[in-house]
Enzyme design. Sequence first.
Site, PDB file in Angstrom:
ATOM      1  N   ASP A   1       0.784  -1.251   0.000  1.00 47.71           N
ATOM      2  CA  ASP A   1       0.000   0.000   0.000  1.00 47.71           C
ATOM      3  C   ASP A   1       0.813   1.297   0.000  1.00 47.71           C
ATOM      4  O   ASP A   1       0.480   2.249   0.729  1.00 47.71           O
ATOM      5  CB  ASP A   1      -0.962   0.006   1.202  1.00 47.71           C
ATOM      6  CG  ASP A   1      -2.003  -1.111   1.131  1.00 47.71           C
ATOM      7  OD1 ASP A   1      -1.906  -1.961   0.233  1.00 47.71           O
ATOM      8  OD2 ASP A   1      -2.890  -1.133   2.002  1.00 47.71           O
TER       9      ASP A   1
ATOM     10  N   CYS B   1      -2.034  -2.461   7.587  1.00 41.68           N
ATOM     11  CA  CYS B   1      -1.949  -3.407   6.469  1.00 41.68           C
ATOM     12  C   CYS B   1      -0.644  -4.198   6.438  1.00 41.68           C
ATOM     13  O   CYS B   1      -0.642  -5.368   6.051  1.00 41.68           O
ATOM     14  CB  CYS B   1      -2.203  -2.679   5.160  1.00 41.68           C
ATOM     15  SG  CYS B   1      -3.949  -2.173   5.044  1.00 41.68           S
TER      16      CYS B   1
ATOM     17  N   LYS C   1      -7.041  -4.858  -3.313  1.00 38.84           N
ATOM     18  CA  LYS C   1      -7.908  -5.374  -2.248  1.00 38.84           C
ATOM     19  C   LYS C   1      -8.866  -4.292  -1.802  1.00 38.84           C
ATOM     20  O   LYS C   1      -8.539  -3.110  -1.899  1.00 38.84           O
ATOM     21  CB  LYS C   1      -7.063  -5.845  -1.055  1.00 38.84           C
ATOM     22  CG  LYS C   1      -6.220  -4.721  -0.448  1.00 38.84           C
ATOM     23  CD  LYS C   1      -5.285  -5.252   0.613  1.00 38.84           C
ATOM     24  CE  LYS C   1      -4.323  -4.191   1.113  1.00 38.84           C
ATOM     25  NZ  LYS C   1      -4.943  -3.051   1.784  1.00 38.84           N
TER      26      LYS C   1
HETATM   27  C1  VGL Z   1      -4.636   1.067   5.806  1.00 39.15           C
HETATM   28  C2  VGL Z   1      -5.941   2.251   7.243  1.00 39.15           C
HETATM   29  C3  VGL Z   1      -7.022   2.102   6.428  1.00 39.15           C
HETATM   30  C4  VGL Z   1      -3.274   0.515   5.467  1.00 39.15           C
HETATM   31  C5  VGL Z   1      -5.707   0.896   4.966  1.00 39.15           C
HETATM   32  O1  VGL Z   1      -2.952   0.380   4.271  1.00 39.15           O
HETATM   33  O2  VGL Z   1      -2.524   0.229   6.425  1.00 39.15           O
HETATM   34  N1  VGL Z   1      -4.757   1.733   6.929  1.00 39.15           N
HETATM   35  N2  VGL Z   1      -6.900   1.409   5.296  1.00 39.15           N
END
Ligand code: VGL
Length: 182
Positions: A9, A137, A95
Amino acid sequence: MGKALVIVDVQNDFCEGGSLGVDGGSRTATDISVFAGNNPYDLVVATRDSHIDPGEHFSDEPDYVDSWPPHCRVGTTGQHLHDNLDVALDAIVDKGFYAACYSGFEGEDSWGRTLDELLKLRGITDLDVVGIATDYCVKQTALDAVRLGYSTTVLLDLTAAVNPNNLDQVRADLDAQGVTVR
Ligand code: VGL
């Protein structure tokens, strides 16, 4: 045995200036690029949070634990990988189209292969996990990886956290489940 780098991410919305920007996000993107240039892997995979309508994962009054400001919407630049991430990727796994998804193992590539399937196809047994966010994540991806039998290491210097106060607990949780933290 094969070893993969899983880059979690590293997207514009999770870096400075993004809707859920994390301190150190863009630096982490640069550091991962340098690291990947110096350390060959058998496979390099990036995951992306890719939301269409993830329900209560988005909130106008987010608690920053279970609900968040809207982020990484498909079709926006916030969802794109950050420009500082200059890495030759073998695959991208998306995802979270219609639900919160913290683990990269819940995603699929554009052929519909799960991360687990991709790794098994290439004979991968060992994973290094890096990216954003350490306490969400990255953590959940690493925990799923050990559950699935991969020898898993989180390279902490190549991650950025939503809340740095969570880091001691993250280390403890990863350690308790058999993830190496370096
Ligand atoms: C994430 C918060 C909300 C991440 C994703 O990628 O860690 N954190 N959605």
